[in-house]
Design a protein around this motif. Structure first.
Motif, PDB file in Angstrom:
ATOM      1  N   THR A  70       1.061   3.864  -2.959  1.00  0.00           N
ATOM      2  CA  THR A  70       0.675   5.237  -2.637  1.00  0.00           C
ATOM      3  C   THR A  70       1.740   6.222  -3.116  1.00  0.00           C
ATOM      4  OG1 THR A  70      -0.492   4.434  -0.682  1.00  0.00           O
ATOM      5  CG2 THR A  70      -0.060   6.785  -0.795  1.00  0.00           C
ATOM      6  N   ARG A  71       3.003   5.820  -2.972  1.00  0.00           N
ATOM      7  CA  ARG A  71       4.061   6.726  -3.430  1.00  0.00           C
ATOM      8  C   ARG A  71       4.017   6.919  -4.941  1.00  0.00           C
ATOM      9  NH1 ARG A  71       6.985   6.062   0.879  1.00  0.00           N
ATOM     10  NH2 ARG A  71       7.716   8.004   1.802  1.00  0.00           N
TER      11      ARG A  71
ATOM     12  N   ALA B 156      -4.333   3.378  -4.537  1.00  0.00           N
ATOM     13  CA  ALA B 156      -3.331   2.405  -4.107  1.00  0.00           C
ATOM     14  C   ALA B 156      -4.002   1.156  -3.538  1.00  0.00           C
ATOM     15  CB  ALA B 156      -2.395   3.026  -3.076  1.00  0.00           C
ATOM     16  N   ARG B 157      -5.069   1.352  -2.796  1.00  0.00           N
ATOM     17  CA  ARG B 157      -5.788   0.212  -2.226  1.00  0.00           C
ATOM     18  C   ARG B 157      -6.327  -0.694  -3.325  1.00  0.00           C
ATOM     19  NH1 ARG B 157      -6.898   0.192   3.009  1.00  0.00           N
ATOM     20  NH2 ARG B 157      -6.933   2.142   4.171  1.00  0.00           N
TER      21      ARG B 157
ATOM     22  N   LYS C 262       2.271  12.527   1.033  1.00  0.00           N
ATOM     23  CA  LYS C 262       1.288  12.353  -0.026  1.00  0.00           C
ATOM     24  C   LYS C 262       1.733  12.898  -1.379  1.00  0.00           C
ATOM     25  CE  LYS C 262      -2.474  10.586   2.022  1.00  0.00           C
ATOM     26  NZ  LYS C 262      -3.541   9.760   1.595  1.00  0.00           N
TER      27      LYS C 262
ATOM     28  N   ASP D 149      -2.005   8.571  -4.203  1.00  0.00           N
ATOM     29  CA  ASP D 149      -3.404   8.517  -3.809  1.00  0.00           C
ATOM     30  C   ASP D 149      -3.686   7.214  -3.089  1.00  0.00           C
ATOM     31  OD1 ASP D 149      -6.415   9.616  -5.136  1.00  0.00           O
ATOM     32  OD2 ASP D 149      -6.252   7.688  -4.109  1.00  0.00           O
ATOM     33  N   ARG D 150      -4.111   7.337  -1.857  1.00  0.00           N
ATOM     34  CA  ARG D 150      -4.318   6.181  -1.002  1.00  0.00           C
ATOM     35  C   ARG D 150      -5.388   5.231  -1.560  1.00  0.00           C
ATOM     36  NH1 ARG D 150      -0.928   4.125   2.464  1.00  0.00           N
ATOM     37  NH2 ARG D 150      -1.931   2.815   4.029  1.00  0.00           N
TER      38      ARG D 150
ATOM     39  N   LEU E 245       0.834  -1.207   0.000  1.00  0.00           N
ATOM     40  CA  LEU E 245       0.000   0.000   0.000  1.00  0.00           C
ATOM     41  C   LEU E 245       0.869   1.258   0.000  1.00  0.00           C
ATOM     42  CD1 LEU E 245      -2.994  -0.488   2.456  1.00  0.00           C
ATOM     43  CD2 LEU E 245      -3.064   0.392   0.127  1.00  0.00           C
ATOM     44  N   GLN E 246       1.891   1.243   0.842  1.00  0.00           N
ATOM     45  CA  GLN E 246       2.771   2.409   0.908  1.00  0.00           C
ATOM     46  C   GLN E 246       3.489   2.612  -0.418  1.00  0.00           C
ATOM     47  OE1 GLN E 246       1.286   3.440   3.783  1.00  0.00           O
ATOM     48  NE2 GLN E 246       3.205   4.507   4.045  1.00  0.00           N
TER      49      GLN E 246
END
Lengths: 174, 419
Positions: free
Chosen positions: A17-18, A26-27, B64, A22-23, A13-14
């Protein structure tokens, strides 16, 4: 399967996300990575980490591609960025004492360097594994990490120096 | 030698093969400059590892800034507003759906004591412990941090050791849920290896696996309801009710820091976050009735049952009951407000630790390892040597990789303790 899910979910996930910034995207990427992982029987692979990060990276890049966020994919642009401007000028960073500051400096590095740092220092992968995931050579990974660490050390040292006046030692101990 | 050489960095990071390694070591031996370079590289590497590990522990704090795009460009793009944003919302809801249906993600446990409704009518003191699970991002990073410290040659700071996270770093064999239930509950009771007369209870919950069909269903659901704030999973509450005829007191393993931070008598205790993934394991150390005539004298206190003593008000029915505890798992389905209940009554058949399952032994070993690192008042008579023994017995066949890693870690900790 569960072991791997537990072990890799948050690191992936991290990582995604990078790349996507966008979280939520990413999920989705990580979900699909695990579904593919299960469907392809890849859990029998001797190196699940390499497999998972490779598929996750491709998925994240696809999301960028679909959403016209092409910059990351575009090798030429990446190279140009590495040679020239950086995504966020270091001077504009908010100064922050807490841990995590180092990661803000990381965020100013070229994308290629960021991802190898994350694979190396968050996920303990070897140069060789990182090379496979990012489709390059172990030598090149070595150069990227070397360059990134040099820059980090320099920027970190500059910042640390700036901080000294703000946290003067008190004489309480005396 | 050239200190601006990627090989030197690779050497500092232990990325070279034997031959190259020897060569660089030879050169560095006579170059103080190179030695300093190696040292600084390693220091930076350690800082990076720590910060990256902290990021895993608090995933929301990820920096972010996207690598990939200039966000303002995208926001100016009409496509973003007409299509990407609804898609993003749908994706977000899909994620909630998947999390909800599969208990994917991780689980935040909150323990609170249930106040007795009415002493006069129930005659029994309250004797249950409620663990409330909320689905959200939660870490199992404590184990990774502990491992990092020990591999770097230091024992971890006590506060970084979270037993509940360490236990849940590993997975255990729990039966799949029945087709009509989203969760399965598994309970095993055996002797407590670090306190002779005590019992150890391992309770495992498993959600449905993240199967393709679940993901698809979740996405369909999410797209149908896009734009409407719908929580797919309502609260999941795990309640462990102890029979006061059998149990004098109990102690939930882990959560020390959080328990200290807040008033334990408060009935909204945030007992912290555990386990990413779709199974959760909790351990209770239980003191059976009559186990210790004078616990305070010989054995560290475990959390006493709340609200007074147990014996005087106990009903005949409860006296007769040979059940040790009941696990109740309540959850709400997405479509109804009705609370569903899965219930398992557990009888302690007196199993000895030696005959417990491999998973049980391994979980006990991890818990005791955590307590020893924390120097917990509950650590009992266990030692690192004993932890090794239990973990070895509980290593199992299939999960060798992670469990063997644990054994190695305990050995390293042993060496560090010896100094």
């Amino acid at each position: 399967m569960q072991v791997l899910l537990r072990r890799f979910e948050i690191p992936l996930l991290q990582f995604a996300t990078r790349i996507t910034g966008d979280r939520e995207r990413a999920r989705d990427v990580v979900q699909e990575t695990f579904v593919k992982f299960q469907n392809n029987g890849a859990f029998q692979s001797p190196e699940p980490a390499t497999w998972l990060f490779t598929v996750c990276r491709n998925g994240a890049l696809n999301v960028c591609r679909k959403e016209r966020r092409m910059q990351y994919l575009d090798e030429e642009l990446i190279e140009a960025r590495e040679a020239g401007q950086q995504p966020m000028p270091f001077e504009r960073l908010e100064r922050q004492e807490a841990t995590g500051f180092l990661l803000k400096i990381v965020a100013t590095l070229p994308p290629r360097q960021q991802e190898v740092l994350q694979l190396k220092f968050q996920n303990d992968l070897s140069y060789q594994q990182i090379a496979e995931i990012t489709k390059t050579t172990a030598n090149n990974v070595g150069v990227l990490i070397h360059t990134a660490l040099k820059t980090l050390r320099q920027k970190y040292a500059n910042t640390a120096k700036d901080f000294v006046p703000f946290t003067p030692r008190t004489t309480n101990e005396a | 030698m050239n200190i601006d050489d990627p090989k030197l960095t690779a050497y500092a990071l232990d990325e070279l093969d034997e031959a190259e390694r020897a060569e660089i070591a030879h050169e560095a031996a006579v170059s103080p400059e190179a030695q300093r370079e190696v040292q600084e590289t390693q220091t930076m590497a350690r800082r990076l590892r720590e910060d990256f590990a902290a990021e895993l522990q608090h995933p929301a704090s990820v920096v972010k800034a996207p690598l990939s795009a200039n966000l303002s460009d995208i926001r100016d793009d009409p496509w973003f507003w007409t299509r990407a944003r609804p898609l993003a919302i749908a994706a977000l809801l899909a994620v909630f759906a998947v999390i909800g249906l599969a208990i994917f993600g991780s689980i935040k446990l909150r323990e609170k004591e249930i106040a007795q409704a009415d002493q006069r009518t129930t005659a029994l003191p309250p004797r249950s412990s409620v663990v409330e699970a909320e689905v959200e991002d939660a870490p199992i990073a404590s184990y990774a941090i502990v491992r990092r410290f020990i591999n770097d040659g230091r024992l971890p700071p006590k506060d970084s050791v979270r037993i509940e996270e360490m236990i849940n770093y590993f997975t255990y064999d729990y039966p799949r849920p029945k087709p009509d239930e989203p969760f399965s509950v598994h309970v095993e009771v055996a002797g407590c290896p670090w306190a002779d007369s005590h019992r150890l209870v391992r309770i495992g919950f498993r959600g449905r696996d993240v199967a393709d069909s679940v993901v698809k269903t979740a996405k369909v659901v999410a797209q149908q309801i896009a734009g409407t704030p719908v929580a797919i999973a309502k609260d999941v509450k795990i309640q462990v009710e102890f029979n006061s005829a059998q149990v004098a007191s109990y102690h939930l393993m882990g959560y020390e820091k959080r328990m200290l931070r807040k008033d334990f008598k408060n009935d909204e205790i945030d007992a912290g976050e555990i386990g990413a993934g779709n199974a959760v394991t909790i351990l209770y150390e239980v003191v059976p009735v009559g186990a210790n005539a004078n616990p305070a004298a010989s054995i560290p206190p475990v959390d006493p049952l709340k609200y007074g003593t147990y014996s005087t008000n106990t009903t005949q029915a409860d006296r007769r009951s040979n059940e040790m505890l009941t696990v109740k798992l309540r959850y709400k389905t997405p479509d109804g407000d009705k609370s569903e209940l899965i219930e398992r009554a557990v009888v302690d058949d007196g199993e000895q630790f030696a005959n417990a399952s491999a998973d049980f032994k391994f979980a006990a070993a991890v818990a005791e390892f955590g307590m020893l690192l924390r120097d917990s008042e509950f650590k009992g008579s266990g030692t690192l040597g004993a932890v090794l023994e239990w973990a070895e017995e509980g290593k199992g066949a299939e999960r060798n990789e992670y469990r063997a890693g644990f054994l190695e870690l305990v050995r390293k900790a042993q060496a560090l303790k010896r100094g």
